[in-house]
Design a protein around this motif. Sequence first.
Motif, PDB file in Angstrom:
ATOM      1  N   HIS A  67      -7.125   0.891   1.115  1.00  0.00           N
ATOM      2  CA  HIS A  67      -6.698   0.320   0.187  1.00  0.00           C
ATOM      3  C   HIS A  67      -6.540  -0.590  -0.378  1.00  0.00           C
ATOM      4  O   HIS A  67      -5.515  -1.030  -1.385  1.00  0.00           O
ATOM      5  CB  HIS A  67      -5.151   0.268   0.575  1.00  0.00           C
ATOM      6  N   ARG A  87      -7.088  -0.797   8.919  1.00  0.00           N
ATOM      7  CA  ARG A  87      -5.973   0.231   8.505  1.00  0.00           C
ATOM      8  C   ARG A  87      -5.843  -0.058   7.441  1.00  0.00           C
ATOM      9  O   ARG A  87      -5.462   0.322   6.322  1.00  0.00           O
ATOM     10  CB  ARG A  87      -4.520   0.507   9.188  1.00  0.00           C
ATOM     11  N   ILE A  88      -6.199  -1.139   6.624  1.00  0.00           N
ATOM     12  CA  ILE A  88      -5.835  -1.425   4.928  1.00  0.00           C
ATOM     13  C   ILE A  88      -7.325  -1.657   4.529  1.00  0.00           C
ATOM     14  O   ILE A  88      -6.685  -1.778   3.186  1.00  0.00           O
ATOM     15  CB  ILE A  88      -5.444  -2.933   5.391  1.00  0.00           C
ATOM     16  N   THR A 115       0.685  -1.137  -0.195  1.00  0.00           N
ATOM     17  CA  THR A 115       0.035   0.138  -0.088  1.00  0.00           C
ATOM     18  C   THR A 115       0.949   1.598   0.331  1.00  0.00           C
ATOM     19  O   THR A 115       2.249   1.272  -0.276  1.00  0.00           O
ATOM     20  CB  THR A 115      -0.478  -0.097   0.791  1.00  0.00           C
ATOM     21  N   PRO A 116       0.158   1.730  -0.246  1.00  0.00           N
ATOM     22  CA  PRO A 116       0.777   3.963   0.139  1.00  0.00           C
ATOM     23  C   PRO A 116       1.411   4.005   1.255  1.00  0.00           C
ATOM     24  O   PRO A 116       2.354   4.503   1.330  1.00  0.00           O
ATOM     25  CB  PRO A 116       0.187   4.598  -0.649  1.00  0.00           C
ATOM     26  N   ASP A 117       1.106   2.994   2.140  1.00  0.00           N
ATOM     27  CA  ASP A 117       2.207   3.271   3.609  1.00  0.00           C
ATOM     28  C   ASP A 117       1.815   2.018   4.284  1.00  0.00           C
ATOM     29  O   ASP A 117       2.731   1.658   5.203  1.00  0.00           O
ATOM     30  CB  ASP A 117       0.098   2.799   4.903  1.00  0.00           C
ATOM     31  N   GLY A 118       3.156   1.406   3.253  1.00  0.00           N
ATOM     32  CA  GLY A 118       3.996   0.247   3.168  1.00  0.00           C
ATOM     33  C   GLY A 118       2.859  -0.967   3.098  1.00  0.00           C
ATOM     34  O   GLY A 118       1.914  -0.905   2.487  1.00  0.00           O
ATOM     35  N   MET A 128       1.176  -3.946   4.016  1.00  0.00           N
ATOM     36  CA  MET A 128       0.667  -4.510   4.814  1.00  0.00           C
ATOM     37  C   MET A 128      -0.249  -5.948   4.624  1.00  0.00           C
ATOM     38  O   MET A 128      -0.030  -6.546   4.430  1.00  0.00           O
ATOM     39  CB  MET A 128      -0.896  -3.756   5.368  1.00  0.00           C
TER      40      MET A 128
END
Length: 194
Positions: free
Chosen positions: A60, A56-57, A29-32, A34
Amino acid sequence: MHPDPRFRSDTALLADAERIGFAHIFAATPDGPMVVQAPVTLHGERLRFHVSRANRIAPHMDGASVVLSLAEVQGYVSANFYAAPGNQVPTWNYVSVEVDGIANAIGADELTEQLDRLAALHEPRDDPWTRDKVDPVVFAKLLGGIRGFDVTVTAVRGTTKLSQNKTPQDRAGVVAGLRREGRHALADRMDTLR
């Protein structure tokens, strides 16, 4: 998946994934990177799963490339289980399915279908839960708390690593050792290869 071709499995892998029923689902994901754990069901040639909207995923997943990893049974194998343990090392036996694909968001009807299928597959037969036991207004509210996804499958791999590279005596020793330790599910699965 294990690189040794003796451990490859390729029969009904998507049906195996549904039978196992629970996957670790990985996505970049753009946040790393997951991972989320979720129950899965088979719908035609697609797998379907759902996650909490608060996960949180969740934001995404729509359109994400995913890998689903499902482990049926697994466990440590002591070298002491072998007929001649002196020049051998411990290992890990396992049966698993790995699925690559693209996750796409689904609507309320498809999500409800997935929940109904989960219940049909896993509820006790003598007193199963069904959706008709829930007030429709309450069900709609609960449904709003999760997001569902279909996975368009691009590749499927299976590993059945159950000491096929060992002698019949070593395999019998592994089964006996696992049974002594109360790990009957792995021992039973090894017995299916005899």
